[in-house]
Scaffold this active site. Structure first.
Site, mmCIF file in Angstrom:
data_model
loop_
_atom_site.group_PDB
_atom_site.id
_atom_site.type_symbol
_atom_site.label_atom_id
_atom_site.label_comp_id
_atom_site.label_asym_id
_atom_site.label_seq_id
_atom_site.Cartn_x
_atom_site.Cartn_y
_atom_site.Cartn_z
ATOM 1 N N SER A 174 0.833 -1.196 0.000
ATOM 2 C CA SER A 174 0.000 0.000 0.000
ATOM 3 C C SER A 174 0.876 1.259 0.000
ATOM 4 C CB SER A 174 -0.958 -0.048 1.199
ATOM 5 O OG SER A 174 -1.894 0.988 1.159
ATOM 6 N N MET A 175 0.673 2.157 0.945
ATOM 7 C CA MET A 175 1.437 3.404 0.987
ATOM 8 C C MET A 175 2.907 3.175 1.312
ATOM 9 S SD MET A 175 -0.626 5.800 0.106
ATOM 10 C CE MET A 175 0.145 7.321 0.634
#
EC number: 3.1.-.-
Length: 899
Positions: A174-175
């Site tokens: 993800s991030m």
């Protein structure tokens, strides 16, 4: 009262829009294949050894930690540092845990055990305290700097070893993947500290929800750096998306931007990864066994035998990733595969002269080579296709070289050879056929977008073939969605036959695979993650691996529910902008009605009258058109205006036909129901207030600034400055709601008492009608004025509710990190709070009777319309800008009390 102001046709429209929105939401959240990922399990108890960081570093980042993953004896052995393996650093994403490393760490450990620890990987993981970095971007830069320090700390753990690493591999979920890419933007970061980057479900293109400017600025910095320095970045990067199961991060956002400028980058959807073939949701992508096995195989193939670390050869790294994630030939990776094989020995050689051939192997005692002479077949056929159910990683199909052969395309090839190894107790089938391309490549034009599934197109495959290619003509846009139904009818078949249907998208790696048993009827969804580039002439293909004993009927028709799903999937994040635009238009109508008639009309009636798409969309379309001219673009830049959001969406190939109109209608519907909810909530809270407190009366004297108002405003501003701006905004909002609830309770009490004392009521009404002859600060509030004020307050609450919702992520982040930081820094809501707090304080004591004669009211009523246009033009892809458009009319509304 709210329903009375809406006619039945409008109510039916709002209900219908809810139905359409439900269809779209259902497709996004439930309209995908079941989770076919196998769970990855630990064979021994997982342990996370905390790595001691330098004291200065630990003090600078008190919320962050670094861990080493281990199990059983490996964990015990590595408690005594230094380490001897190959370092891999796992970075969790939004609200992610450092413990998510256990799946890939455990599988890699089992793989190392299989080869007696000739090579092994040491998996490290960073604890980011499960921060909500997808919603609050203020800590992204801090995370990036901490990861840089972690890399340096990790490499020190190998100091003095014979094969000490000089770089680490990074896996970012993800991030976390974006943070890994941001490392390259740091001034003192050496690019050779990272030898490989694999990101999982990372939104590289743009943030999912741009709720503050720190997120968008971070994205701009990272992506601009990678684009401008693409030729100098030698970091091999792989981005893996989850497919349609991942509704948190749509796969289109995970494709690395400007891929053509960076040849060492690959982007692929998990459903297209060989030996994986499944879609994963946002969390299962880190534990999906099929995908983690593929990743671990790739890691071990990347090892350089000389250095016992990941190879520094960029071509080999890219070749390995292509082998495992893009095009797997069902063989072990070979850096320099042998092109020529010497087929010698005592094996049996069997010539085959027919064009269709099937061989069933069972308990064969010796290996066999079946030879197909090509010269005669070439005169009739153009292609040959072979398939085998044998799970073997060795080569099983060859082409013989004969210098005397006179073949057209491959003049040096004389025979095709199919190798069948000796088997014991296992059964498998080998099929081969020669065919003409034109008989197996069938064109199937898709149905029109607006056919709504009422029409369909069908092809019937009558030939007895093993392979078909259906060319899906006119299929290349993200707003298109179809259902393909494949009906297989088989004759004289005693057992079910396995068929494979594969959707192949040539301009991006987002293929999907469907396995079906024949005879059967199979329904398959067709929709895209990435639109076809403008200059791309490839055609999407529906590949069918079939049985010669069956006939197939393929029908394609438009899926209206999935089109709505694509609208929600690609543009659902812009809905708050369209909702606020609609509310601003209704707010304008109420202010103007107050100016022109002296009374405030119902919110629902104003929404029906004022919220029209032709008041907003044409202006955005005209501006977008004019920006195509150089002189207008230069003028635009001179005025320092931000880029139009519609231009950004066009550059990302995300513009649907009529998408703005569709979103506006959804926004109108949401604005209506949110207005109904706010009105009902005020009534419910007032009822509870009356049940708990003594009935109150309508204010005798109207006072815009009560004695305690300046003190309360100063306290809230101090709270905003010293803690968190979103907290102060929330407290101000609650104060405002309390004032409105108190007014509603007072009005209810007054109405209940009116039949008992009608003369007093009439005298009150008569007195209030002479407000223009009296000082406005000494007027008694009538019931009609109170109702007008409540109508206006209801709309203001509706607007403020959306501002509070958009500011909540930073508040949640602050509360979560309160034990580490008392003051949120940086704070995206602080500037807004300084303006909004006094505005809400004044509006809480504002009544329509006190502003209807204001000289500023006419100007105030004109502002919401251009602001409603601005919300769509600049806020649909930058949600953090929306409060800036909302507070302006609210501030002018408050100033009407004094002018």
């Amino acid at each position: 009262m709210f329903f009375h102001s809406v006619n039945l046709w409008n109510l039916a429209f709002y209900v219908f829009m809810v139905f359409l929105a439900t269809l779209g939401l259902w497709d996004v959240f439930f309209g995908f294949e079941e989770n076919k990922c196998s769970m990855s399990y630990m064979f021994e108890y997982p342990e996370y050894q905390k790595i001691e960081l330098p004291k200065k570093l630990a003090k600078r980042y008190p919320a962050y930690e670094l861990y080493l993953y281990g199990e059983g004896s490996y964990a015990e052995e590595h408690k005594i540092l230094p380490l001897t393996g190959i370092p891999v650093l796992f970075l969790p994403g939004n609200a992610g845990s450092y413990k998510q490393v256990r799946s890939i760490g455990s599988i890699a450990l089992r793989k190392a055990e299989d080869i007696d620890f000739k090579y092994h990987f040491d998996f490290f993981s960073v604890n980011f305290n499960e921060e909500l970095v997808a919603l609050y971007g203020g800590s992204l830069q801090k995370q990036t700097k901490f990861v840089h320090e972690c890399i340096k700390t990790i490499l020190k753990l190998y100091k003095g070893q014979e094969f000490a690493p000089k770089s680490v591999a990074i896996i970012g979920h993800s991030m976390g993947g974006l943070v890994a890419r941001a490392l390259l933007t740091l001034k003192n970061f050496k690019h050779d500290l990272i030898n490989l980057l694999i990101t999982q479900a990372t939104p590289h293109v743009a943030p999912v929800m741009p709720l503050d400017r720190f997120i968008t600025d971070f994205y701009t910095t990272v992506n601009n750096y990678w684009i401008l320095n693409a030729r100098h970045i030698n970091l091999t990067t792989l981005s893996v998306a989850g497919g349609f199961r991942d509704y948190q991060v749509r796969s289109g956002l995970t494709f690395l931007p400007k891929l053509s400028h960076h040849t060492s980058a690959l982007s692929v959807v998990s459903s297209a990864v060989p030996k994986t073939w499944v879609s994963t949701d946002h969390l299962s992508i880190v534990w999906c066994k099929q995908l983690q096995l593929t990743t671990v195989r790739a890691f071990f193939d990347l090892i350089d035998a000389d250095t016992k670390q990941i190879t520094q050869n960029s071509k080999k790294k890219l070749s390995v990733l292509n082998h495992h994630f893009i095009r797997h030939p069902s063989k072990h990776f070979e850096e320099n595969p042998a092109i020529i094989s010497d087929l010698t020995g005592t094996s049996m050689w069997v010539p085959v002269k027919v064009s269709k051939w099937t061989y069933v192997a069972y308990n064969e005692s010796e290996k066999i080579y079946f030879t197909f002479p090509l010269e005669n077949h070439r005169k009739i056929y153009t292609h040959v296709y072979c398939q085998s159910t044998m799970l073997d990683t060795n080569s099983w199909i060859f082409a013989c070289i004969n210098s005397t052969s006179i073949l057209q395309d491959y003049p040096s090839l004389s025979h095709l050879v199919v190798y069948v190894p000796s088997v014991h107790g296992s059964k498998f089938v080998v099929d081969c056929e020669f065919f003409k391309k034109e008989k197996r490549y069938v064109q199937l034009p898709v149905t029109h977008l607006f056919s709504f599934g009422l029409s369909s197109r069908k092809v019937v495959l009558n030939t007895n073939g093993l392979y078909y290619n259906l060319e899906l003509l006119n299929f290349g846009q993200i707003y298109q969605a179809f259902k393909i139904n494949v009906v297989s009818k088989c004759s004289a078949v005693k057992e079910e036959i396995t068929n494979i249907y594969r959707l192949h998208i040539p301009w991006s790696y987002e293929d999907s695979l469907t396995i079906a048993q024949a005879p059967s009827s199979t329904e398959i969804s067709l929709k895209l993650h990435i639109a076809q580039p403008e200059n791309d002439t490839h055609v999407a293909l529906f590949k069918m691996y079939t049985s010669s004993d069956c006939r197939y009927e393929v029908t394609v028709k438009t899926s209206f529910s999935q089109i709505l799903g694509q609208v929600v999937r690609f543009h659902g994040g812009a809905l708050p902008a369209y909702v606020i635009s609609n509310i601003l238009l209704a707010y304008r109508g109420q202010l103007y009605s107050l100016f022109s008639t002296g009374c405030c009309l119902e919110y629902a009636a104003m929404l029906d009258k004022e919220a029209k798409p032709y008041k907003v969309d044409p202006f955005v379309i005209i501006i977008k058109f004019l920006l195509g001219y150089k002189w207008f673009k230069e003028l635009w830049d001179v005025l320092l205006l931000p880029e139009l959001d519609a231009v950004i969406l066009t550059s990302q190939s995300m513009c649907f036909p009529l998408i703005s109109l569709i979103l506006f209608l959804f926004g109108t519907c949401t604005a209506y129901w949110s207005g109904l909810l706010s009105s009902a909530s005020v009534r419910l809270l007032s009822s509870l207030w009356l049940a708990l407190k003594r009935p109150s009366e309508l204010p005798k004297d109207i006072k815009m600034i009560s004695p305690d108002l300046p003190f309360l405003t100063i306290v809230l501003i101090i709270v905003s400055w010293t803690t968190c701006g979103a907290l102060a905004i929330l407290l101000s909002y609650l104060y405002y709601v309390f004032k409105v609830v108190h007014l509603q309770a007072s009005l209810t009490t007054f109405k209940n008492s009116q039949p008992v004392n009608p003369k007093h009521s009439r005298r009150s009404e008569k007195k209030s009608n002479h407000h223009k002859d009296s000082s406005i600060h000494h007027l008694r509030l009538s019931a009609n004025d109170a109702e007008d004020s409540l109508r206006m307050h209801s709309t203001v609450i509706n607007l403020l509710t959306w501002i509070v919702l958009l500011s909540m992520p930073s508040l949640i982040y602050w509360l979560k990190n309160l034990r580490y930081y008392f003051k949120l820094n940086p704070d995206p809501c602080k500037p807004l709070a300084f303006i909004l707090i006094p505005t809400m304080a004044i509006l809480g004591n504002t009544y329509t009777v006190s502003i209807k004669s204001s000289k500023l009211l006419k100007t105030t009523s004109q502002f919401p319309l251009p602001l409603a246009v601005g919300v769509i033009a600049f806020g649909s892809a930058h949600l953090y800008r929306l409060p800036c458009f909302v507070f302006i009319p609210l501030l002018l509304h408050a100033l009407c009390n004094f002018m």
